[in-house]
Design an enzyme around this catalytic site. Structure first.
Site, PDB file in Angstrom:
ATOM      1  N   GLY A  78       0.693  -1.375  -0.004  1.00  8.43           N
ATOM      2  CA  GLY A  78      -0.108  -0.033   0.264  1.00  8.43           C
ATOM      3  C   GLY A  78       0.851   1.497   0.217  1.00  8.43           C
ATOM      4  O   GLY A  78       2.296   1.209   0.122  1.00  8.43           O
ATOM      5  N   HIS A  84      14.623   4.482  -0.941  1.00  8.35           N
ATOM      6  CA  HIS A  84      14.681   3.364   0.167  1.00  8.35           C
ATOM      7  C   HIS A  84      16.855   3.345  -0.539  1.00  8.35           C
ATOM      8  O   HIS A  84      17.230   3.743  -0.932  1.00  8.35           O
ATOM      9  CB  HIS A  84      14.609   1.718  -0.063  1.00  8.35           C
ATOM     10  CG  HIS A  84      13.588   1.275   0.436  1.00  8.35           C
ATOM     11  ND1 HIS A  84      12.595   2.304   1.816  1.00  8.35           N
ATOM     12  CD2 HIS A  84      12.276   1.081   0.177  1.00  8.35           C
ATOM     13  CE1 HIS A  84      11.955   1.715   1.788  1.00  8.35           C
ATOM     14  NE2 HIS A  84      10.906   1.142   0.656  1.00  8.35           N
ATOM     15  N   ALA A 145       8.119   5.917   7.463  1.00 13.07           N
ATOM     16  CA  ALA A 145       7.568   5.354   6.779  1.00 13.07           C
ATOM     17  C   ALA A 145       7.224   3.850   6.711  1.00 13.07           C
ATOM     18  O   ALA A 145       7.663   3.768   7.313  1.00 13.07           O
ATOM     19  CB  ALA A 145       7.911   5.839   5.161  1.00 13.07           C
ATOM     20  N   ILE A 146       5.523   3.921   7.176  1.00 14.98           N
ATOM     21  CA  ILE A 146       4.935   2.580   7.301  1.00 14.98           C
ATOM     22  C   ILE A 146       3.987   2.416   5.663  1.00 14.98           C
ATOM     23  O   ILE A 146       3.869   2.906   5.370  1.00 14.98           O
ATOM     24  CB  ILE A 146       3.622   2.468   7.963  1.00 14.98           C
ATOM     25  CG1 ILE A 146       4.369   2.623   9.194  1.00 14.98           C
ATOM     26  CG2 ILE A 146       3.233   0.992   7.806  1.00 14.98           C
ATOM     27  CD1 ILE A 146       5.621   1.355  10.527  1.00 14.98           C
ATOM     28  N   GLY A 164       6.967  -3.135   5.085  1.00 17.61           N
ATOM     29  CA  GLY A 164       6.997  -3.061   6.568  1.00 17.61           C
ATOM     30  C   GLY A 164       7.159  -1.884   7.144  1.00 17.61           C
ATOM     31  O   GLY A 164       6.405  -0.729   6.452  1.00 17.61           O
ATOM     32  N   PHE A 165       8.476  -1.333   7.680  1.00 17.86           N
ATOM     33  CA  PHE A 165       8.606   0.018   7.818  1.00 17.86           C
ATOM     34  C   PHE A 165      10.430   0.275   6.896  1.00 17.86           C
ATOM     35  O   PHE A 165      10.560  -0.097   6.987  1.00 17.86           O
ATOM     36  CB  PHE A 165       8.858   0.134   9.009  1.00 17.86           C
ATOM     37  CG  PHE A 165      10.063  -0.750   9.831  1.00 17.86           C
ATOM     38  CD1 PHE A 165      10.651  -0.220  10.199  1.00 17.86           C
ATOM     39  CD2 PHE A 165       9.644  -1.397  10.827  1.00 17.86           C
ATOM     40  CE1 PHE A 165      11.874  -0.557  11.071  1.00 17.86           C
ATOM     41  CE2 PHE A 165      10.184  -2.630  11.264  1.00 17.86           C
ATOM     42  CZ  PHE A 165      12.025  -2.090  10.855  1.00 17.86           C
ATOM     43  N   CYS A 184       6.460   9.691  -0.350  1.00 21.75           N
ATOM     44  CA  CYS A 184       4.675   9.581   0.537  1.00 21.75           C
ATOM     45  C   CYS A 184       3.522  10.575  -0.550  1.00 21.75           C
ATOM     46  O   CYS A 184       2.435  10.511  -0.148  1.00 21.75           O
ATOM     47  CB  CYS A 184       4.276   8.840   1.448  1.00 21.75           C
ATOM     48  SG  CYS A 184       5.704   8.119   2.395  1.00 21.75           S
TER      49      CYS A 184
END
Length: 234
Positions: A78, A84, A145-146, A164-165, A184
């Site tokens: 999602g 990253h 961020a998740i 995940g995170f 995001c």
């Protein structure tokens, strides 16, 4: 006696290998094979676009991505676009939800946030949530961020989590890969890191090892550290 959780720290792992390993582990857990896992790692510079699918939030051309050595993946978690890279602790919990009567997908997201909020509190940093947004925030700056996927099981009840995170550790990370995106999809707020907030130096590996106890506190696991090969390929 809690459930076992295999945990590994991997200093650097290509995004595609991590994603493929997650899909394989999800299938294993659906079939009742192997232990649940928590992969903690760093990625080379990478952008991932989630299911909200807003390619306009990528501000760089394909040529600029090649010049800067940044990979790009359209993935199945999602959320919107994120970055990253080195200096960021990425955590991939691969766990089964809903085998009891406590299935709560929303609660899972809040627990992931709370793991990082509690860790930051013990570093003297007051962090929390921001209404209308996921992730962990310090004022108007996002530090973690998740973005998750709930994989519906085919052979058992419930879901297996993946993704995940992403917890920003190193100073200046917001001036590196985050400059090439609208993180995001949020234009009005920025990002920060643990080192920038505290003014102290942190090792990503040390943060990874320390944060595991916070994870087990909220998710009630018995931790078993394993090496990279066992974590990814068993």
């Amino acid at each position: 006696m809690h459930k076992p959780l295999d945990v590994a720290y991997i200093p650097m792992l290509e995004y595609e290998e991590a994603w493929n390993s997650q899909k394989s582990i999800v299938q294993q857990l659906d079939e009742g094979e192997g232990n649940e896992r928590l992969l903690l790692l760093q990625h080379p510079p990478t952008y991932t676009i989630g299911s909200q699918n807003h390619p306009e939030h990528l501000l760089l051309s394909q040529e600029q991505l090649r010049e800067q050595g940044i990979s790009l993946f359209q993935i199945d978690r999602g959320g919107d676009i994120t970055y990253h890279g080195p200096g960021q602790l990425v955590g991939y919990p691969l766990i089964v939800l809903g085998r009891d009567e406590d299935l709560d997908l929303h609660g899972y997201l809040r627990k992931l946030e709370q793991v990082i909020i509690d860790y930051l509190a013990d570093q003297g940093v007051e962090a929390g949530r921001k209404e209308g947004y996921t992730g962990v925030w310090i004022g108007d700056l996002k530090i973690a961020a998740i973005g998750v996927k709930f994989n519906r099981c085919k052979r058992r009840r419930g879901f297996v989590t993946s993704h995940g995170f992403a917890f920003n550790i190193a100073s200046g990370i917001q001036h590196e890969g985050f400059q090439g995106i609208v993180p995001c999809g949020i234009q009005q707020y920025g990002v920060t890191s643990l080192e920038d907030i505290t003014g102290k130096a942190f090792s990503v590996e040390l943060v990874a090892k320390e944060i595991v106890s916070y994870f087990s506190r909220h998710f009630s696991y018995d931790i078993r550290w394993v090496d990279e090969k066992e974590a990814l390929h068993r």
